[in-house]
Design a protein around this motif. Structure first.
Motif, PDB file in Angstrom:
ATOM      1  N   ILE A 309       0.868  -1.179   0.000  1.00 21.50           N
ATOM      2  CA  ILE A 309       0.000   0.000   0.000  1.00 21.50           C
ATOM      3  C   ILE A 309       0.906   1.230   0.000  1.00 21.50           C
ATOM      4  N   TYR A 310       0.623   2.191  -0.844  1.00 19.49           N
ATOM      5  CA  TYR A 310       1.317   3.472  -0.813  1.00 19.49           C
ATOM      6  C   TYR A 310       0.546   4.403   0.112  1.00 19.49           C
ATOM      7  N   TYR A 311       1.263   5.047   1.024  1.00 22.01           N
ATOM      8  CA  TYR A 311       0.601   5.807   2.086  1.00 22.01           C
ATOM      9  C   TYR A 311      -0.504   6.718   1.541  1.00 22.01           C
ATOM     10  N   GLY A 312      -1.641   6.656   2.189  1.00 24.44           N
ATOM     11  CA  GLY A 312      -2.798   7.446   1.786  1.00 24.44           C
ATOM     12  C   GLY A 312      -3.734   6.730   0.842  1.00 24.44           C
ATOM     13  N   SER A 313      -3.229   5.748   0.110  1.00 24.03           N
ATOM     14  CA  SER A 313      -4.099   5.039  -0.835  1.00 24.03           C
ATOM     15  C   SER A 313      -5.158   4.218  -0.112  1.00 24.03           C
ATOM     16  N   GLU A 314      -4.856   3.807   1.134  1.00 19.84           N
ATOM     17  CA  GLU A 314      -5.875   3.076   1.904  1.00 19.84           C
ATOM     18  C   GLU A 314      -7.038   3.971   2.293  1.00 19.84           C
ATOM     19  N   PHE A 315      -6.912   5.280   2.073  1.00 21.03           N
ATOM     20  CA  PHE A 315      -8.019   6.200   2.321  1.00 21.03           C
ATOM     21  C   PHE A 315      -8.661   6.671   1.014  1.00 21.03           C
ATOM     22  N   GLY A 316      -8.152   6.177  -0.111  1.00 25.63           N
ATOM     23  CA  GLY A 316      -8.702   6.550  -1.411  1.00 25.63           C
ATOM     24  C   GLY A 316      -8.394   7.974  -1.830  1.00 25.63           C
ATOM     25  N   ILE A 317      -7.257   8.526  -1.353  1.00 26.71           N
ATOM     26  CA  ILE A 317      -6.953   9.921  -1.690  1.00 26.71           C
ATOM     27  C   ILE A 317      -6.572  10.051  -3.160  1.00 26.71           C
ATOM     28  N   GLU A 318      -6.703  11.265  -3.681  1.00 28.49           N
ATOM     29  CA  GLU A 318      -6.326  11.557  -5.056  1.00 28.49           C
ATOM     30  C   GLU A 318      -4.856  11.966  -5.126  1.00 28.49           C
ATOM     31  N   GLY A 319      -4.308  11.908  -6.330  1.00 26.12           N
ATOM     32  CA  GLY A 319      -2.938  12.354  -6.556  1.00 26.12           C
ATOM     33  C   GLY A 319      -2.649  12.361  -8.044  1.00 26.12           C
ATOM     34  N   LYS A 320      -2.435  13.550  -8.588  1.00 24.08           N
ATOM     35  CA  LYS A 320      -2.241  13.696 -10.031  1.00 24.08           C
ATOM     36  C   LYS A 320      -1.040  14.597 -10.296  1.00 24.08           C
ATOM     37  N   LYS A 321      -0.186  14.200 -11.220  1.00 22.21           N
ATOM     38  CA  LYS A 321       0.966  15.031 -11.572  1.00 22.21           C
ATOM     39  C   LYS A 321       0.494  16.363 -12.136  1.00 22.21           C
ATOM     40  N   GLU A 322       1.186  17.425 -11.752  1.00 22.26           N
ATOM     41  CA  GLU A 322       0.840  18.759 -12.233  1.00 22.26           C
ATOM     42  C   GLU A 322       2.085  19.467 -12.718  1.00 22.26           C
ATOM     43  N   TRP A 323       2.023  19.976 -13.953  1.00 19.61           N
ATOM     44  CA  TRP A 323       3.138  20.724 -14.541  1.00 19.61           C
ATOM     45  C   TRP A 323       4.443  19.920 -14.462  1.00 19.61           C
ATOM     46  N   GLY A 324       4.316  18.611 -14.701  1.00 15.85           N
ATOM     47  CA  GLY A 324       5.493  17.753 -14.704  1.00 15.85           C
ATOM     48  C   GLY A 324       6.049  17.443 -13.335  1.00 15.85           C
ATOM     49  N   SER A 325       5.367  17.843 -12.276  1.00 17.86           N
ATOM     50  CA  SER A 325       5.871  17.636 -10.923  1.00 17.86           C
ATOM     51  C   SER A 325       5.244  16.396 -10.297  1.00 17.86           C
ATOM     52  N   ASP A 326       6.081  15.628  -9.582  1.00 19.05           N
ATOM     53  CA  ASP A 326       5.594  14.460  -8.858  1.00 19.05           C
ATOM     54  C   ASP A 326       5.155  14.784  -7.436  1.00 19.05           C
ATOM     55  N   TRP A 327       5.382  16.006  -6.972  1.00 19.57           N
ATOM     56  CA  TRP A 327       5.063  16.316  -5.577  1.00 19.57           C
ATOM     57  C   TRP A 327       3.588  16.123  -5.224  1.00 19.57           C
ATOM     58  N   PRO A 328       2.631  16.359  -6.139  1.00 17.49           N
ATOM     59  CA  PRO A 328       1.234  16.075  -5.778  1.00 17.49           C
ATOM     60  C   PRO A 328       0.963  14.598  -5.482  1.00 17.49           C
ATOM     61  N   LEU A 329       1.871  13.707  -5.920  1.00 19.56           N
ATOM     62  CA  LEU A 329       1.735  12.284  -5.622  1.00 19.56           C
ATOM     63  C   LEU A 329       2.302  11.952  -4.247  1.00 19.56           C
ATOM     64  N   ARG A 330       2.954  12.935  -3.619  1.00 19.55           N
ATOM     65  CA  ARG A 330       3.712  12.719  -2.384  1.00 19.55           C
ATOM     66  C   ARG A 330       3.285  13.730  -1.326  1.00 19.55           C
ATOM     67  N   PRO A 331       2.018  13.748  -0.949  1.00 18.52           N
ATOM     68  CA  PRO A 331       1.495  14.848  -0.143  1.00 18.52           C
ATOM     69  C   PRO A 331       1.835  14.736   1.346  1.00 18.52           C
ATOM     70  N   CYS A 332       1.748  15.879   2.004  1.00  8.59           N
ATOM     71  CA  CYS A 332       1.796  15.910   3.463  1.00  8.59           C
ATOM     72  C   CYS A 332       0.404  15.551   3.978  1.00  8.59           C
ATOM     73  N   LEU A 333       0.309  14.513   4.791  1.00  8.09           N
ATOM     74  CA  LEU A 333      -0.971  14.060   5.326  1.00  8.09           C
ATOM     75  C   LEU A 333      -0.918  14.012   6.848  1.00  8.09           C
ATOM     76  N   GLU A 334      -2.098  14.110   7.455  1.00 14.85           N
ATOM     77  CA  GLU A 334      -2.211  13.992   8.907  1.00 14.85           C
ATOM     78  C   GLU A 334      -3.160  12.844   9.233  1.00 14.85           C
ATOM     79  N   LEU A 335      -2.695  11.923  10.058  1.00 12.80           N
ATOM     80  CA  LEU A 335      -3.527  10.772  10.426  1.00 12.80           C
ATOM     81  C   LEU A 335      -4.846  11.205  11.057  1.00 12.80           C
ATOM     82  N   SER A 336      -4.817  12.318  11.784  1.00 11.67           N
ATOM     83  CA  SER A 336      -6.021  12.781  12.474  1.00 11.67           C
ATOM     84  C   SER A 336      -7.150  13.087  11.504  1.00 11.67           C
ATOM     85  N   ASP A 337      -6.824  13.370  10.245  1.00 15.98           N
ATOM     86  CA  ASP A 337      -7.855  13.655   9.250  1.00 15.98           C
ATOM     87  C   ASP A 337      -8.601  12.396   8.815  1.00 15.98           C
TER      88      ASP A 337
END
Length: 452
Positions: A309-337
């Motif tokens: 499992i890639y972190y966050g995928s167990e919550f069904g979060i989105e993640g899409k490359k933007e302007w050639g950047s991979d950072w949207p695939l690697r977000p800062c998340l909080e477990l409390s959310d």
């Protein structure tokens, strides 16, 4: 059985999860390893027995432009904090592997700095590939050099140089001695030198029992890399592509054919299975029907291989490359959310249930895979071990479907193992004369345990 053969991995990209600066400013995120430990605990709660965390070591930006292989990235913390993180994981029964970025380094790596300063007289000029002192580059170094992927930020190392090989071998020894890691995910393994990887396997057999080597490989015959002389496993990108496109195209033949082809090439080797990772867009952004996230999670856990499992995928979060950047695939998340996700979120609920089943039912790990029925819309296969069987049934169509197939073992009834997950729907089964019928709702999948 080696620990990795029945592992479930949880993949953390720490610089993203902890919200680190995208360029290394030398400033640590307060409490980063406390946060990483909390996520590792969460991973254990949903049945993940191993953590793949990386990239982890000092770099200039995204982690794959390594500056110092023996220093934890100061944006995350210290070597002592990572050592404590590994110890905590081990206390929970979790193994830990890290990224080994051995193909290339960042421009601030000590040997490349020597090359820049001393050019033809550099002590380390032979550590790098294709150095041309008649060339130049966008950094105006006054020379050119080999790189990875066309990016001069990533300077390619000469892995055929014995000094480079020994430097990497010593790094692995350091990681085992200092941190007690359990394996390595080899970045860009598809362009690593084969003799170098053979040397890595010999070293792996020396440094620690069952030390695991898994390589990042996109295309090709995976058995060229994953075999008794080289790596234990590689990333199954071929299946990854089939998982989402096979559902988008309503074509289970793609997934079934991929598994047959890979079994023919790799035999009993367990490849690393994933639905998304730090380099590819997440499922909600690739699937035409997000209900199929459930199907793909089930397939990752029940097909032959090592699920992750890639972190966050167990919550069904989105993640899409933007302007050639991979950072949207690697977000800062909080477990409390995501505090109540397991009881409210269908995706989280099914991942947690799959983790429990993987731990309880050895047939899901070691059982022979037997294909039972295959159409464009429906797919059924069994995992059979010692007269016991679990049957995976999937319907990717927009209308209900009836599956009918020969029973893989003697049985008189079937139990829906995912009936208690959030959003579960009723599945009707019947058996007669050694055959089984299953009524599946539209766009639905589950696992049935056969009972005598």
């Amino acid at each position: 059985m080696a620990w990795y053969d029945n592992a479930v991995f949880y993949h953390i990209y720490p610089l993203g999860l902890c919200g680190c600066a995208h360029e290394n400013d030398g400033q640590a995120v307060p409490g980063a390893f406390n946060k990483l430990n909390a996520w590792a605990e969460h991973a254990a709660d949903i049945g993940c027995t191993a953590i793949y965390i990386g990239p982890l070591f000092e770099s200039g930006s995204h982690g794959y432009d390594t500056i110092d292989y023996r220093l934890v990235d100061r944006r995350l913390g210290t070597n002592a904090e990572f050592k404590d993180f590994v110890a905590r994981c081990h206390a929970r029964g979790q193994k830990v592997i890290v990224d080994g970025v051995f193909n290339h380094v960042g421009r601030d790596f000590f040997a490349f700095q020597d090359l820049k300063a001393n050019r033809e007289n550099a002590r380390y000029k032979d550590w790098f590939c294709d150095v041309n002192f008649w060339g130049n580059n966008e950094y105006n170094d006054g020379f050119s050099y080999g790189n990875w992927g066309g990016f001069n930020l990533l300077v390619k190392l000469n892995q055929r140089n014995p000094e480079v090989q020994n430097y990497h071998y010593d790094t692995i020894r350091f990681w085992v001695d200092e941190f007690d890691i359990d394996g390595i995910r080899l970045d860009a393994a598809d362009v690593l030198d084969f003799d170098f990887m053979r040397g890595l396997r010999r070293l792996a057999n020396e440094v620690k029992p069952e030390f695991w080597l898994m390589g990042e490989v996109i295309h090709g015959d995976y058995s060229r890399w994953a075999n008794p002389e080289m790596l234990h496993s590689v990333t199954n990108y071929e299946l990854h592509k089939g998982l989402w496109s096979g559902h988008n195209d309503h074509n289970y033949f793609e997934i079934a054919h991929t598994m047959r082809r890979l079994q023919g090439l790799c035999h009993d080797t367990r490849l690393y299975l994933f639905s998304d990772n730090h380099d590819v867009e997440r499922l909600p952004n690739k699937l035409r029907n997000r209900e199929h996230i459930r199907h793909i999670a089930i397939l990752v856990y029940t097909l032959w291989g090592i699920p992750s499992i890639y972190y966050g995928s167990e919550f069904g979060i989105e993640g899409k490359k933007e302007w050639g950047s991979d950072w949207p695939l690697r977000p800062c998340l909080e477990l409390s959310d995501f505090r109540d996700a397991e009881t409210t979120n269908p995706v989280t609920s099914v991942y947690a249930a799959l983790g429990r089943l993987k731990a309880e039912l050895p047939e899901l790990t070691d059982g022979e895979v037997k294909e039972l029925q295959l159409t464009t819309q429906c797919y059924a296969f069994a995992r059979v071990l010692d007269g016991k069987a679990c049957v995976v049934v999937l319907n990717n169509g927009d209308s209900p479907a009836q599956l009918e197939f020969q029973l893989p073992v003697e049985a008189s009834s079937a139990k829906d193992l995912l009936a208690d997950t959030v959003g579960a729907q009723p599945v009707l089964t019947s058996m007669e004369w050694g055959r089984m019928k299953v009524q599946l709702p539209s766009n639905y999948a589950t696992i049935l345990q056969l009972e005598k």
